[in-house]
Structures are given as C-alpha cells and as structure tokens.
Enzyme design. Structure first.
Site, PDB file in Angstrom:
ATOM      1  N   ARG A 109       0.846  -1.205   0.000  1.00  0.00           N
ATOM      2  CA  ARG A 109       0.000   0.000   0.000  1.00  0.00           C
ATOM      3  C   ARG A 109       0.876   1.247   0.000  1.00  0.00           C
ATOM      4  NH1 ARG A 109       1.744   2.946   4.581  1.00  0.00           N
ATOM      5  NH2 ARG A 109       1.066   2.005   6.524  1.00  0.00           N
ATOM      6  N   GLU A 208      -7.179   6.903   6.866  1.00  0.00           N
ATOM      7  CA  GLU A 208      -6.210   7.747   7.598  1.00  0.00           C
ATOM      8  C   GLU A 208      -5.598   8.812   6.686  1.00  0.00           C
ATOM      9  OE1 GLU A 208      -3.681   5.930  10.734  1.00  0.00           O
ATOM     10  OE2 GLU A 208      -2.033   6.982   9.728  1.00  0.00           O
ATOM     11  N   ARG A 212      -5.482   5.482   0.178  1.00  0.00           N
ATOM     12  CA  ARG A 212      -4.590   4.373   0.445  1.00  0.00           C
ATOM     13  C   ARG A 212      -4.685   3.522  -0.815  1.00  0.00           C
ATOM     14  NH1 ARG A 212      -2.533   3.240   5.784  1.00  0.00           N
ATOM     15  NH2 ARG A 212      -2.051   5.317   6.534  1.00  0.00           N
ATOM     16  N   CYS A 254       0.086  10.523   9.521  1.00  0.00           N
ATOM     17  CA  CYS A 254       0.951  10.048  10.601  1.00  0.00           C
ATOM     18  C   CYS A 254       2.405  10.160  10.141  1.00  0.00           C
ATOM     19  CB  CYS A 254       0.600   8.597  10.931  1.00  0.00           C
ATOM     20  SG  CYS A 254       1.580   7.938  12.291  1.00  0.00           S
ATOM     21  N   THR A 256       4.807   8.458  10.760  1.00  0.00           N
ATOM     22  CA  THR A 256       5.454   7.157  10.520  1.00  0.00           C
ATOM     23  C   THR A 256       5.379   6.758   9.048  1.00  0.00           C
ATOM     24  OG1 THR A 256       3.397   5.962  10.940  1.00  0.00           O
ATOM     25  CG2 THR A 256       4.885   6.251  12.800  1.00  0.00           C
ATOM     26  N   ARG A 263       4.068   0.418   2.461  1.00  0.00           N
ATOM     27  CA  ARG A 263       4.186  -0.766   3.325  1.00  0.00           C
ATOM     28  C   ARG A 263       3.942  -1.969   2.437  1.00  0.00           C
ATOM     29  NH1 ARG A 263       2.146  -4.353   7.400  1.00  0.00           N
ATOM     30  NH2 ARG A 263      -0.077  -3.981   7.030  1.00  0.00           N
ATOM     31  N   ARG A 292       3.547  -7.635  12.207  1.00  0.00           N
ATOM     32  CA  ARG A 292       2.239  -7.226  12.723  1.00  0.00           C
ATOM     33  C   ARG A 292       1.345  -8.453  12.870  1.00  0.00           C
ATOM     34  NH1 ARG A 292       0.393  -1.543   9.667  1.00  0.00           N
ATOM     35  NH2 ARG A 292       2.232  -0.358  10.296  1.00  0.00           N
ATOM     36  N   GLU A 297      -2.355  -3.741  12.113  1.00  0.00           N
ATOM     37  CA  GLU A 297      -1.656  -3.085  13.211  1.00  0.00           C
ATOM     38  C   GLU A 297      -2.361  -3.314  14.554  1.00  0.00           C
ATOM     39  OE1 GLU A 297      -1.788   1.121  12.808  1.00  0.00           O
ATOM     40  OE2 GLU A 297       0.272   1.329  13.507  1.00  0.00           O
TER      41      GLU A 297
HETATM   42  P1  ADP Z   1      -1.927  -0.440   6.760  1.00  0.00           P
HETATM   43  O1  ADP Z   1      -1.379  -1.525   5.937  1.00  0.00           O
HETATM   44  O2  ADP Z   1      -2.889   0.397   5.974  1.00  0.00           O
HETATM   45  O3  ADP Z   1      -0.864   0.319   7.459  1.00  0.00           O
HETATM   46  P2  ADP Z   1      -3.070  -2.362   8.712  1.00  0.00           P
HETATM   47  O4  ADP Z   1      -1.832  -2.940   9.297  1.00  0.00           O
HETATM   48  O5  ADP Z   1      -4.176  -2.055   9.680  1.00  0.00           O
HETATM   49  O6  ADP Z   1      -2.832  -0.990   7.956  1.00  0.00           O
HETATM   50  O7  ADP Z   1      -3.614  -3.364   7.593  1.00  0.00           O
HETATM   51  C1  ADP Z   1      -4.765  -3.059   6.873  1.00  0.00           C
HETATM   52  C2  ADP Z   1      -5.534  -4.315   6.468  1.00  0.00           C
HETATM   53  O8  ADP Z   1      -4.808  -5.027   5.484  1.00  0.00           O
HETATM   54  C3  ADP Z   1      -5.795  -5.289   7.605  1.00  0.00           C
HETATM   55  O9  ADP Z   1      -7.129  -5.740   7.482  1.00  0.00           O
HETATM   56  C4  ADP Z   1      -4.822  -6.418   7.329  1.00  0.00           C
HETATM   57  O10 ADP Z   1      -5.290  -7.656   7.796  1.00  0.00           O
HETATM   58  C5  ADP Z   1      -4.742  -6.397   5.819  1.00  0.00           C
HETATM   59  N1  ADP Z   1      -3.460  -6.920   5.326  1.00  0.00           N
HETATM   60  C6  ADP Z   1      -2.239  -6.482   5.601  1.00  0.00           C
HETATM   61  N2  ADP Z   1      -1.287  -7.185   4.966  1.00  0.00           N
HETATM   62  C7  ADP Z   1      -1.927  -8.106   4.235  1.00  0.00           C
HETATM   63  C8  ADP Z   1      -1.517  -9.156   3.350  1.00  0.00           C
HETATM   64  N3  ADP Z   1      -0.240  -9.379   3.069  1.00  0.00           N
HETATM   65  N4  ADP Z   1      -2.480  -9.906   2.794  1.00  0.00           N
HETATM   66  C9  ADP Z   1      -3.787  -9.693   3.058  1.00  0.00           C
HETATM   67  N5  ADP Z   1      -4.233  -8.731   3.872  1.00  0.00           N
HETATM   68  C10 ADP Z   1      -3.333  -7.950   4.454  1.00  0.00           C
HETATM   69  N1  ARG Z   2      -1.220   7.076  16.657  1.00  0.00           N
HETATM   70  C1  ARG Z   2      -0.933   5.702  16.947  1.00  0.00           C
HETATM   71  C2  ARG Z   2       0.191   5.644  17.957  1.00  0.00           C
HETATM   72  O1  ARG Z   2       0.815   6.652  18.208  1.00  0.00           O
HETATM   73  C3  ARG Z   2      -0.584   4.910  15.696  1.00  0.00           C
HETATM   74  C4  ARG Z   2       0.732   5.239  15.054  1.00  0.00           C
HETATM   75  C5  ARG Z   2       1.127   4.461  13.818  1.00  0.00           C
HETATM   76  N2  ARG Z   2       0.025   3.870  13.135  1.00  0.00           N
HETATM   77  C6  ARG Z   2      -0.736   4.466  12.207  1.00  0.00           C
HETATM   78  N3  ARG Z   2      -1.779   3.815  11.758  1.00  0.00           N
HETATM   79  N4  ARG Z   2      -0.457   5.657  11.761  1.00  0.00           N
HETATM   80  O2  ARG Z   2       0.459   4.592  18.503  1.00  0.00           O
END
Ligand code: ADP
Ligand code: ARG
Length: 339
Positions: A109, A208, A212, A254, A256, A263, A292, A297
């Site tokens: 993403r 967020e 995305r 964010c 980060t 990611r 994760r 997350e």
């Molecule tokens: P982000 O990737 O946007 O930082 P999250 O860690 O919350 O945020 O992940 C977003 C969604 O994507 C979650 O529902 C997670 O289970 C799904 N996800 C993340 N990585 C994978 C993957 N490799 N395959 C399938 N789903 C994934």
């Molecule tokens: N604001 C949250 C923290 O400080 C999340 C930080 C990173 N994650 C995110 N989805 N931006 O722990």
C-alpha cells in the site's frame, strides 16, 4: 493552557519530544488551514499507550510544527530526509514461495493526500466530499485491469459492502487513536473503497489518508503486485496532485508513513518459527522488517499467520523496499524449512 499533561505511563514520541520550550513556541501557531498543536496531539494525550501520539492536519503542519515533528521523524525513521526520487520501474523478482507453502497473500500500500486540502482528521464535511469527488473522477479514468467500481459506504448496497467486508477489502471506522484525533468525524460520510474487477487493485478513500492505494494478491508473486502498483501510481500521478515536500517526500497524516509511504508485506504462515520467537525477531531485525498481527496493526497473530513488512519507508526507493522484503522473506522461509 500550560504544557500538556501526558500520562506518567506514556512512552510516546510526542511526550518525549514536546519539551516545554518547544510547546511554548508552537502553542500560538496555526497552520494555513487553522490546525493547532493542541489538535495535533489530542490522540497521544488521550491514549497513554500511543507510540507516536501526533497526527498532521495538513501539509503545513510539517512546516509549522517542524520543531517537534523533526525530532520525532528522526527518532522513528533514524533519518529526516527523503532525498531519493520514486522508483517504480517494473521489476523481475523470482517468486519466494513457488510451491505456495508459506505465503498466503502479498499486499503493498501507498498513502497519498491531495495537495491543498486538509488531511482527514481536519476535514469539514464539505471538503471531505470534494476530496472524494476528485478522487472518484480520477479513478474513473484508469486504464485496463485497473478499471473498477467505487463502493461508497453511504450509498453502496449493504449486500455488496458485506461481500467486500468478508473478503477483508474494506476499512473499518478508525480505532481509538484515530477517534481521538478526529478521523471519525461524520463517519461513514464520503468514505468508500474503489476496487478493480479482479479485486487486486484497491483505493481506500478518506481513511487515515485521502488515498490508500493498494495492490494485493492471494499469491507470493511480488513482481506482479509491485508492477501493478507502479502502473497505478504512475496513472494517478498524471491525474491528481499529491502533497509532497523535498525534505520529507510524500506527506501523510501520521509521521510514521512519510517518504515513500509504502508498506509492502506478506501474510505468511510460519508454524515452526512461531515456536522460536527469538529467531523470528532476530531475522526480522536483521532484514529491517516489521511484524504485525493477522488483522493488521495492533492485532494478534492467528494460526501462525504473521504480517511481515518493511520497516523503512523514508530515504529509500520503492524498488529497494520490495527487494529488501524479498530478501528477508526468503531468509525466513529458509529458516522455517530448516527447523
Ligand atoms: P496499513 O497496511 O494500511 O498500514 P493495517 O496494518 O491495519 O494498515 O492493515 C490493513 C488491512 O490489510 C488489515 O485488514 C490487514 O489484515 C490487511 N493486510 C495487511 N497485509 C496483508 C496481506 N499481506 N495480505 C492480506 N491482507 C493484508
Ligand atoms: N497514533 C498511533 C500511535 O501513536 C498509531 C501510530 C502508527 N500507526 C498508524 N496507523 N499511523 O500509537
């Protein structure tokens, strides 16, 4: 108001870096859209278990609140500059798991925000609608396999949304960290998910970040997931202007996520390494990867399915990120096999 009273328990970067002096400098400032430091730190104050605790309300937050954001960025990313250009040139990468034994799915993403608009925790209803309209119009122009349909959270058929939810393609209302920052204002209005016909390309609108942009497959074909994302971002960058600065790269809510905002990760089943957590964490550290939970997350790992992705997104190119992930995942599969 005096210096914010962070909980004794808090170990957040905002608590660490928002000194009394810096707060004194920032407390009377507001950004071009009227966002203040007190608004930016709401989430960190309300949630003592925040790891970062600050969100930007617009592009200008990165300038006005630079005295506190830069130390946070340095602390988190170990670097404050993103002086490398984007590199989405198509890649040839061997499949790290050709027999499909370990990797369930691969997902990359990117986050983007539209230049000139407040970021999602600071959007009025009217502005949020404009952001949504602009993005939908751009998505309508995508070519070939990127073509798709938009499912608005307000307007799509409940059964359609339910199907997407079951396939884990929707995003949820923000968690308590996002709630405290204002991301859930007017939810679910002017939010939704665009997906291509094969559901391997998705865009989340007004989560967020304004966008995305997601490429994902139930496979370990890193090459096709990366190359699809490259085609999508090239096409979208022709149609939309994104918030960006020469120091930080692409700007996100964010801190980060700034820089490449990328990611790239896999859902991978590592039953043996789950029993040898130390080795798994050692490998992750060695290859600069982050682990994760299965649901994303701050979630738990279920049935030994880990979400393993890049740690670095600033000061590195997109193609280097995917190559780093490839190398690390190959090493983890090798370790799992040899146990
Ligand atoms: P982000 O990737 O946007 O930082 P999250 O860690 O919350 O945020 O992940 C977003 C969604 O994507 C979650 O529902 C997670 O289970 C799904 N996800 C993340 N990585 C994978 C993957 N490799 N395959 C399938 N789903 C994934
Ligand atoms: N604001 C949250 C923290 O400080 C999340 C930080 C990173 N994650 C995110 N989805 N931006 O722990």
């Amino acid at each position: 108001m005096g210096h914010p009273d962070f909980s004794k328990k808090s170990r957040s970067l905002i608590k660490k870096h928002l000194t009394e002096n810096i707060y004194e400098k920032l407390r009377h400032l507001s950004t071009l859209s009227g966002f203040t430091i007190d608004q930016a730190i709401r989430s960190g104050l309300k949630n003592p278990d925040s790891s970062i605790g600050i969100y930007a309300g617009d592009e200008d937050s990165y300038k006005k609140f630079n005295p506190v954001l830069d130390p946070i960025i340095l602390d988190y990313h170990k670097n404050t500059n993103h002086r490398v250009g984007s590199d989405f040139k198509p890649l040839a990468l061997p499949d790290p798991d050709p027999a499909g034994q370990y990797i369930r799915s691969t997902r990359i993403r990117l986050a983007r925000n539209l230049k000139g608009y407040s970021f999602p925790c600071n959007l009025s209803l009217n502005e949020r609608q404009k952001v949504e309209d602009k993005i939908i119009n751009a998505l309508d122009c995508l070519p070939g396999d990127l073509k798709g349909a938009y499912a608005s959270f307000e307007q799509a058929e409940a059964t359609h949304l339910y199907q997407l939810k079951k396939q884990n393609l929707l995003f949820k209302k923000g968690d308590r960290f996002q709630e405290a920052a204002g991301f859930n204002l007017d939810f679910p209005r002017h939010r939704g998910v665009f997906h291509s016909l094969d559901k391997q390309f998705l865009v989340w609108i007004n989560e967020e970040d304004h966008l995305r942009i997601i490429s994902m497959e139930k496979s370990s074909n890193f090459e096709s997931v990366f190359n699809r994302l490259g085609r999508a971002i090239d096409a979208l960058s022709e149609l939309l202007d994104f918030a960006h600065d020469s120091n930080h790269g692409f700007l996100t809510s964010c801190p980060t996520n700034i820089g490449t905002t990328m990611r790239a990760g896999v859902h991978i089943r590592l039953e043996k390494l789950e029993q040898k957590k130390e080795l798994l964490h050692k490998l992750a550290k060695q290859h600069n990867l982050q682990i994760r939970g299965t649901g994303g997350e701050k979630t738990q790992v279920k049935k030994a399915v880990f979400d393993i992705s890049n740690r670095q997104r600033l000061g590195i190119t997109e193609s280097r990120i995917i190559k780093t992930l490839h190398k690390g995942i190959t090493a983890m599969i090798h370790a799992e096999k040899s146990l």
